[in-house]
Design a protein around this motif. Structure first.
Motif, PDB file in Angstrom:
ATOM      1  N   PHE A  19       0.976  -1.542  -0.520  1.00 37.00           N
ATOM      2  CA  PHE A  19      -0.089   0.097  -0.140  1.00 37.00           C
ATOM      3  C   PHE A  19       1.284   1.384   0.028  1.00 37.00           C
ATOM      4  O   PHE A  19       0.583   2.525  -0.599  1.00 37.00           O
ATOM      5  N   THR A  30      -1.725   6.504   1.262  1.00 33.81           N
ATOM      6  CA  THR A  30      -1.660   5.162   1.801  1.00 33.81           C
ATOM      7  C   THR A  30      -3.550   4.993   1.952  1.00 33.81           C
ATOM      8  O   THR A  30      -4.359   4.290   1.519  1.00 33.81           O
ATOM      9  N   SER A  34      -6.404   3.036   0.466  1.00 33.16           N
ATOM     10  CA  SER A  34      -6.819   1.295   0.944  1.00 33.16           C
ATOM     11  C   SER A  34      -8.782   1.338   0.707  1.00 33.16           C
ATOM     12  O   SER A  34      -8.765   0.549   0.332  1.00 33.16           O
ATOM     13  N   LYS A  38     -11.451  -0.742  -1.053  1.00 31.03           N
ATOM     14  CA  LYS A  38     -12.276  -1.735  -0.099  1.00 31.03           C
ATOM     15  C   LYS A  38     -13.402  -1.250  -1.306  1.00 31.03           C
ATOM     16  O   LYS A  38     -14.919  -1.695  -1.318  1.00 31.03           O
ATOM     17  N   ARG A  51      -4.159  -9.539   3.250  1.00 25.93           N
ATOM     18  CA  ARG A  51      -3.634  -8.924   3.592  1.00 25.93           C
ATOM     19  C   ARG A  51      -3.590  -8.955   5.203  1.00 25.93           C
ATOM     20  O   ARG A  51      -4.558  -9.288   5.875  1.00 25.93           O
TER      21      ARG A  51
END
Length: 298
Positions: A19, A30, A34, A38, A51
């Motif tokens: 990431f 980051t 993320s 998602k 992860r």
């Protein structure tokens, strides 16, 4: 539909599997990476990455998505680069065509000058026909066409050729005894028509519905090619206004050409699709203009 930034984030993370490095490459946080991943996983309905605190790896679904998306993105990037090259540069390939043998010499002079100025651009030359001249411009198989004006719906450059008009009639027709004729004689004879694919503005100029004084012009049969139209003239099916060049390039014992003394000259020059006005096209049109001023067809 995926947004470009979503695809870019996913493929970068699929490559880096980290990431922090992904965020650094994309110049975002980051948290942003993320959030995007998602959102994609919610849209897919399954995890794309597995992860842990130490490892990031693609799931089987994530690997399949990456394998499917990567070549598509590469193709899009290549297409964009080609578009930029075509729009800004004078490289690659330029496809030019001529309509009628009498336009070939001026086209070849333009090609020679263009090639001298832009040796990194390859020029392909071919002859177009009445039936496909417009289609070639529309489908991109022709970038620039040297043809007669008017050519409605297309951009046109400076006129490169100019010639008077004549009336094609069957050999032995009474009009052959005249030194010249007026456009008014069109009301007295059927006029052979151009193919249906020919542009409306062109047909109004060459085979008008009415004479200058307003008299209706009777329509004769339609030919599919210029040679076929002249054959209809030779058969006595009608007359046909043409450029004076026709006498030289289409000599026939069964057709005579009588000058039209009150018609404006026919002009010819470069024609191209407005949405295809690339730098290559602009430079070719400039070369064509510089290769020679408007010249009469002898």
């Amino acid at each position: 539909m995926l947004e470009r930034y979503e695809v870019e984030t996913f493929l970068t993370l699929a490559e880096e599997l980290h990431f922090g490095r992904t965020a650094e490459r994309l110049r975002v946080s980051t948290g942003r990476v993320s959030h995007v991943i998602k959102k994609l996983e919610r849209q897919v309905g399954a995890p794309l990455f597995a992860r842990t605190s130490r490892v990031v790896r693609l799931t089987p679904i994530g690997r399949q998505l990456a394998d499917d998306l990567a070549p598509l993105v590469a193709g899009m990037n290549d297409a964009l680069r080609r578009a930029v090259d075509a729009g800004r540069g004078v490289t690659g390939t330029l496809r030019v065509a001529f309509l009628g043998e009498w336009t070939a010499p001026v086209l070849l002079r333009a090609v020679a000058l263009f090639t001298e100025r832009h040796p990194d651009c390859r020029v392909e030359v071919h002859e177009a026909q009445l039936s496909n001249s417009r289609a070639g411009l529309l489908d991109g198989s022709t970038d620039v066409l040297i043809a007669s004006y008017p050519f409605d719906g297309m951009a046109t450059g400076p006129a490169l050729l100019s010639e008077g008009r004549a009336l094609a009639v069957a050999a032995g027709h009474p009009l052959t005894r005249e030194p010249s004729v007026s456009l008014e004689v069109l009301a007295d004879h059927p006029v052979v028509q151009y193919p249906t694919v020919t542009s409306a503005e062109f047909k109004r100029d060459r085979t008008p519905d009415r004479t200058p004084s307003g008299r209706p012009v009777p329509k004769g049969p339609t030919g599919n090619t210029f040679s076929e139209m002249l054959s209809l003239v030779a058969l006595g099916r009608g007359v046909l206004p043409v450029g004076e060049h026709t006498r030289r390039y289409y000599p026939r014992a069964d057709v005579s050409y009588v000058p039209i003394h009150d018609a404006p000259p026919i002009e010819r020059g470069p024609v191209w699709l407005p949405s295809n006005t690339t730098n290559r096209v602009r430079e070719f049109v400039r070369a064509a203009a510089d290769a020679g001023a408007v010249a009469p067809v002898s």
